[in-house]
Structure formats: structure tokens, C-alpha cells
Design a protein around this motif. Sequence first.
Motif, PDB file in Angstrom:
ATOM      1  N   ALA A 105       5.580 -10.300   8.242  1.00 21.32           N
ATOM      2  CA  ALA A 105       4.949  -9.464   7.222  1.00 21.32           C
ATOM      3  C   ALA A 105       3.471  -9.813   7.171  1.00 21.32           C
ATOM      4  CB  ALA A 105       5.591  -9.705   5.851  1.00 21.32           C
ATOM      5  N   THR A 106       2.655  -8.831   6.856  1.00 20.48           N
ATOM      6  CA  THR A 106       1.239  -9.096   6.668  1.00 20.48           C
ATOM      7  C   THR A 106       0.703  -8.183   5.583  1.00 20.48           C
ATOM      8  OG1 THR A 106      -0.871  -9.464   7.790  1.00 20.48           O
ATOM      9  CG2 THR A 106       0.374  -7.493   8.432  1.00 20.48           C
ATOM     10  N   CYS A 107      -0.422  -8.585   4.977  1.00 27.00           N
ATOM     11  CA  CYS A 107      -0.813  -8.020   3.682  1.00 27.00           C
ATOM     12  C   CYS A 107      -1.852  -6.916   3.737  1.00 27.00           C
ATOM     13  CB  CYS A 107      -1.298  -9.150   2.774  1.00 27.00           C
ATOM     14  SG  CYS A 107      -2.588 -10.181   3.527  1.00 27.00           S
ATOM     15  N   THR A 108      -2.331  -6.542   4.921  1.00 28.32           N
ATOM     16  CA  THR A 108      -3.304  -5.456   5.002  1.00 28.32           C
ATOM     17  C   THR A 108      -3.008  -4.570   6.209  1.00 28.32           C
ATOM     18  OG1 THR A 108      -4.945  -6.485   6.474  1.00 28.32           O
ATOM     19  CG2 THR A 108      -5.058  -7.071   4.136  1.00 28.32           C
ATOM     20  N   ALA A 109      -3.483  -3.334   6.137  1.00 32.60           N
ATOM     21  CA  ALA A 109      -3.286  -2.400   7.246  1.00 32.60           C
ATOM     22  C   ALA A 109      -4.068  -2.843   8.482  1.00 32.60           C
ATOM     23  CB  ALA A 109      -3.711  -0.995   6.824  1.00 32.60           C
ATOM     24  N   VAL A 110      -5.244  -3.443   8.278  1.00 34.25           N
ATOM     25  CA  VAL A 110      -6.026  -3.958   9.405  1.00 34.25           C
ATOM     26  C   VAL A 110      -5.232  -5.028  10.146  1.00 34.25           C
ATOM     27  CG1 VAL A 110      -8.099  -5.246  10.032  1.00 34.25           C
ATOM     28  CG2 VAL A 110      -8.250  -3.415   8.352  1.00 34.25           C
ATOM     29  N   ASN A 111      -4.672  -5.971   9.396  1.00 33.93           N
ATOM     30  CA  ASN A 111      -3.837  -7.005  10.011  1.00 33.93           C
ATOM     31  C   ASN A 111      -2.634  -6.395  10.727  1.00 33.93           C
ATOM     32  OD1 ASN A 111      -5.508  -8.840   8.732  1.00 33.93           O
ATOM     33  ND2 ASN A 111      -4.010  -9.466   7.203  1.00 33.93           N
TER      34      ASN A 111
ATOM     35  N   HIS B 269       1.760  -5.435   1.049  1.00 40.19           N
ATOM     36  CA  HIS B 269       0.653  -5.856   0.185  1.00 40.19           C
ATOM     37  C   HIS B 269       1.151  -6.883  -0.826  1.00 40.19           C
ATOM     38  CE1 HIS B 269      -1.352  -1.838   1.208  1.00 40.19           C
ATOM     39  NE2 HIS B 269      -2.172  -2.773   1.624  1.00 40.19           N
ATOM     40  N   HIS B 270       0.313  -7.866  -1.120  1.00 43.57           N
ATOM     41  CA  HIS B 270       0.699  -8.843  -2.138  1.00 43.57           C
ATOM     42  C   HIS B 270       0.874  -8.154  -3.490  1.00 43.57           C
ATOM     43  CE1 HIS B 270       0.126 -12.016   0.655  1.00 43.57           C
ATOM     44  NE2 HIS B 270      -1.177 -11.866   0.746  1.00 43.57           N
ATOM     45  N   GLY B 271      -0.091  -7.353  -3.855  1.00 46.38           N
ATOM     46  CA  GLY B 271      -0.019  -6.659  -5.132  1.00 46.38           C
ATOM     47  C   GLY B 271      -0.097  -7.626  -6.301  1.00 46.38           C
ATOM     48  N   LEU B 272      -0.091  -7.067  -7.501  1.00 43.31           N
ATOM     49  CA  LEU B 272      -0.206  -7.864  -8.719  1.00 43.31           C
ATOM     50  C   LEU B 272       0.969  -7.593  -9.642  1.00 43.31           C
ATOM     51  CD1 LEU B 272      -3.983  -7.435  -9.661  1.00 43.31           C
ATOM     52  CD2 LEU B 272      -2.930  -9.321  -8.408  1.00 43.31           C
ATOM     53  N   ASP B 273       1.338  -8.611 -10.374  1.00 42.56           N
ATOM     54  CA  ASP B 273       2.297  -8.454 -11.462  1.00 42.56           C
ATOM     55  C   ASP B 273       1.490  -8.100 -12.706  1.00 42.56           C
ATOM     56  OD1 ASP B 273       4.121  -8.637 -13.479  1.00 42.56           O
ATOM     57  OD2 ASP B 273       4.669 -10.731 -13.127  1.00 42.56           O
ATOM     58  N   PHE B 274       1.445  -6.826 -13.037  1.00 47.04           N
ATOM     59  CA  PHE B 274       0.562  -6.381 -14.111  1.00 47.04           C
ATOM     60  C   PHE B 274       1.043  -6.814 -15.484  1.00 47.04           C
ATOM     61  CE2 PHE B 274      -0.255  -3.255 -10.670  1.00 47.04           C
ATOM     62  CZ  PHE B 274      -1.557  -3.635 -10.408  1.00 47.04           C
ATOM     63  N   GLY B 275       2.256  -7.363 -15.552  1.00 50.38           N
ATOM     64  CA  GLY B 275       2.703  -7.929 -16.816  1.00 50.38           C
ATOM     65  C   GLY B 275       1.860  -9.115 -17.240  1.00 50.38           C
TER      66      GLY B 275
ATOM     67  N   GLY C 136       5.768  -4.616  -2.879  1.00 44.72           N
ATOM     68  CA  GLY C 136       5.890  -5.566  -1.783  1.00 44.72           C
ATOM     69  C   GLY C 136       7.117  -6.451  -1.920  1.00 44.72           C
ATOM     70  N   LEU C 137       7.445  -6.827  -3.166  1.00 42.97           N
ATOM     71  CA  LEU C 137       8.624  -7.671  -3.382  1.00 42.97           C
ATOM     72  C   LEU C 137       9.889  -6.953  -2.932  1.00 42.97           C
ATOM     73  CD1 LEU C 137       9.744 -10.327  -4.501  1.00 42.97           C
ATOM     74  CD2 LEU C 137       9.956  -9.189  -6.734  1.00 42.97           C
ATOM     75  N   ALA C 138       9.960  -5.657  -3.164  1.00 42.32           N
ATOM     76  CA  ALA C 138      11.138  -4.889  -2.743  1.00 42.32           C
ATOM     77  C   ALA C 138      11.289  -4.912  -1.225  1.00 42.32           C
ATOM     78  CB  ALA C 138      11.031  -3.456  -3.255  1.00 42.32           C
ATOM     79  N   LYS C 139      10.180  -4.821  -0.494  1.00 37.24           N
ATOM     80  CA  LYS C 139      10.235  -4.880   0.968  1.00 37.24           C
ATOM     81  C   LYS C 139      10.736  -6.240   1.439  1.00 37.24           C
ATOM     82  CE  LYS C 139       6.493  -1.552   1.853  1.00 37.24           C
ATOM     83  NZ  LYS C 139       5.169  -1.371   2.500  1.00 37.24           N
ATOM     84  N   LEU C 140      10.229  -7.311   0.826  1.00 36.99           N
ATOM     85  CA  LEU C 140      10.684  -8.645   1.205  1.00 36.99           C
ATOM     86  C   LEU C 140      12.149  -8.855   0.831  1.00 36.99           C
ATOM     87  CD1 LEU C 140       7.634 -10.899   0.259  1.00 36.99           C
ATOM     88  CD2 LEU C 140       8.431 -10.314   2.550  1.00 36.99           C
ATOM     89  N   ALA C 141      12.550  -8.338  -0.322  1.00 39.18           N
ATOM     90  CA  ALA C 141      13.945  -8.481  -0.744  1.00 39.18           C
ATOM     91  C   ALA C 141      14.888  -7.859   0.280  1.00 39.18           C
ATOM     92  CB  ALA C 141      14.147  -7.846  -2.117  1.00 39.18           C
ATOM     93  N   ARG C 142      14.497  -6.704   0.825  1.00 42.52           N
ATOM     94  CA  ARG C 142      15.331  -6.077   1.858  1.00 42.52           C
ATOM     95  C   ARG C 142      15.409  -6.967   3.091  1.00 42.52           C
ATOM     96  NH1 ARG C 142      13.033  -1.301  -0.281  1.00 42.52           N
ATOM     97  NH2 ARG C 142      11.282  -1.334   1.194  1.00 42.52           N
ATOM     98  N   ARG C 143      14.297  -7.572   3.483  1.00 42.83           N
ATOM     99  CA  ARG C 143      14.289  -8.452   4.638  1.00 42.83           C
ATOM    100  C   ARG C 143      15.202  -9.659   4.424  1.00 42.83           C
ATOM    101  NH1 ARG C 143      12.463  -6.585   9.564  1.00 42.83           N
ATOM    102  NH2 ARG C 143      10.293  -5.898   9.498  1.00 42.83           N
ATOM    103  N   PHE C 144      15.183 -10.182   3.202  1.00 44.41           N
ATOM    104  CA  PHE C 144      15.979 -11.371   2.909  1.00 44.41           C
ATOM    105  C   PHE C 144      17.406 -11.055   2.464  1.00 44.41           C
ATOM    106  CE2 PHE C 144      11.765 -13.540   2.317  1.00 44.41           C
ATOM    107  CZ  PHE C 144      11.985 -14.575   3.205  1.00 44.41           C
TER     108      PHE C 144
END
Length: 416
Positions: A182-188, A206-212, A402-410
Motif C-alpha cells: 500500500a502507498t499513500c499518494t497517486a505519485v507513489n 491515503h492516510h486520511g484524517l479521523d475528523f472526530g 483508507g482503513l476500509a481498504k486495509l481492512a479488506r487486505r487483512f
Amino acid sequence: MTERAQSDGLTAIVVKGYPRLSETFIAQEILGLQQLGQRQLIVSLRHPTDTKVHALNHRITAPVLYLPEYLYQEQPRVAAARDWARRQPGYAAAYAAFRRDYRRDPTPNRWRRFGQACVLAQELPPETSWIYVHYLHTPASVGRYAALIRGLPWSVSAHAKDIWTTPEWELREKLAEVRWAATCTAVNHTYLARLAPQPARVSLVHHGLDFGRFPDPIARPRRDGRDPADPVRLISVGRAVEKKGFDRLLDAFAALPPGQAWHWTHIGGGALLSELRAQAKRLGLADRIEWRGALTQDAVLAALLDSDLFVLTARIAADGDRDGLPNVLMEAQATGLCCLATSVSAIPELILNGETGILVPPDDVAAAADALSGLIADPARRAKLGAAGAARVRRDFGFAIGLAKLARRFGLPQPG
């Protein structure tokens, strides 16, 4: 091993150092995966050096295994691990991979990583089913060798310096072995997908933010740089290293109209702090600057809320190091703070020039000074850009995506 099987055992999360003030994105991810039920062991190549710790880290319950930072400091531990590793079926493959790497990069660092890998392989709990590494350079070398010794699958999250300062041969070989990356930018993502044996092996997350953790965007005072008693409050957050371009920013400050009232706050540690302080003094700017050093996330947020304009003049360093998409830019925009940055690396993926912030070319002092001067004098434009930036970052850069994407991977449950 299937992706679903990853959630059945323990995941060893290998990082360069833990905890680190500059890596809230890693702590945020670890906590998010913990909350989805992932069983975790944090493995750190180094002991912490920061004197402060984010509140976020206190919510993480995973134990931490510290590997020997320098092999000579823990010789009995390393020797016992090496003896144990030699008796494992996967040792021959791990040692062969290490020797191939060492022939192309004959440095003490390579030996250190192999020694750390032997310790990691021996000390991993028996129920470990996966090794997950942050950073494709040295942590991935340790994770890779240990995975080979133990016969475990591994995956990696790649970020910035680890991608752009690692030779292509090494990236190709690691990407050929990981189950996924996984990587956090489209350039990467574009770069790594080209190097991977199958492009689909690399995902954009993307890492993204927890807006809570963030208040709603706020309206700021309409300071316009005409009142010396109430200057426009500029702020930058980032380590004092070459890729951040703070030396160019100081030059831009020196080029601002002498009558404009402004004050700059810098938050962050870094090896170049003393040089930057000396430069500010030479330029006659010392009384307009406050150097606050490294701060916790709560203190950074308070400073962002008390500021009028965020500035980051990032650049590509001489060794190729560069930012990915700095989390602090997303954090500043989440509060409604107008951002001025450079059009380098993945920053344009977040900031749309003239729409959600202002971008100038890297290392262009005149362009930075001109943009700064205009924004200092125009609080209405700052407010408009800040509001647009807040709306976009909150719509498109939430942590849950992004967390949802990682959750699917794991193979973990999807976040609610």
C-alpha cells in the motif's frame, strides 16, 4: 495463506521507531486496525527519542518489541538469535537474499538489518501469522529477512523517503516478494506499480484524517498585515530537514514588503534548526519568528486554530528525498486554515491551485514571496480558500476510506 487468514493470528507491525511525534499517521492506522479486532505486536527498530507522546499512542494497547538498535550493544541476544535462525528451514533463503543485497550495498547497515531480522524471527510469538512493515527501506529489509526465516507472508506500506531514496533493484525485489503493498499518494502508486511484477499488487491508500479529533472549521480574524500590533499569524509544521525547504521560506520572508505585519511560528525538531535560526538572524527576521520545537498533536492543533495562514515550501532534496502528502497539510485544511505550499510530489493531489489553496513552484523564492504577500493582505481570499480546502479534505480524505481498504487486505470487518 488467504487474506482472511491474516485476521486469525497475530500481525507483527514493523516500524523504524515507536512512538514518534512525526508519525501520527502510523499511530492512527494501528489504532484503527486495533479497533477492528486485529491482534497486534509492534516491532520497533529503534527506541523512542521524543520526550513527548501523542494522546493517540496511549490508546494503542499492543505490546512493543524493541530490536537491538546496534548489534554490538546486545551481542548475546544477537548471537543466540543467529544460532537459532541457522537451524530454521527458511534460513538458507533469507541468508541468500541478504548476501545478494550485501553484494550491491556492502554497508554495515545491511549486517545490522540481518542481525535484527534474526532476533525478530526468533522472538516473534508462535501465533504470528503475518508481518506488516511501514517503510520500504530498512524496516522492509528486516521484515523481509525475518519473514523468509520464519516462512511467513509479509506486506508493506510505503510512504516517501523510503520510496525515493531506495534503488530500483531493491524496490523491484521487495515488491516481487510481498503479498501486497500500500502507498499513500497517486505519485507513489504510479511509480511502484510500474516496478511491481503485477501492478494490482500495489494499492493507493491515503492516510486520511479521523475528523472526530478535529473541531469544525472556524472563522478567523480578518488580519490584513497593516497593524504591527496584530500581525498576520503564519505557521509551518515540519522537521527542519532539507526537503521541507524552510531555508527558502526564510528567504521569501525577507523579500516581503517591509511594511507588512506578520509573525511566523515553526513547530518541529530537526537537524537544521540551528542553521535556520542563524539564517533568520542574518536576515533580520529573528524578532518575527517563534521556534516551538516538537509538540504533541493536541498542541499542534491548538496552534493551527490560532493561525491565519499555513505555509510549506517543500522541495526534492539532493538525495531524492521528498514529502509524500504531508498529513499536516490535511490537518491545517481540516480546521479551515488557508494553505500555501509548493507543487512538489503529491501535494497537488490535495491542494488545487487557486481553488482550495495556493501552490508555487519549489525553490522559487520570488513566487513564494509574491504569493505570501498577496495572502497576507487579503483575509477574504484566505477565508474563501480555507473554506474550500476544508470542504474537500473532509469529503475526500477521511481516514475511514483508507482503513476500509486495509481492512479488506487483512480480512478484518469493515469499519462502521
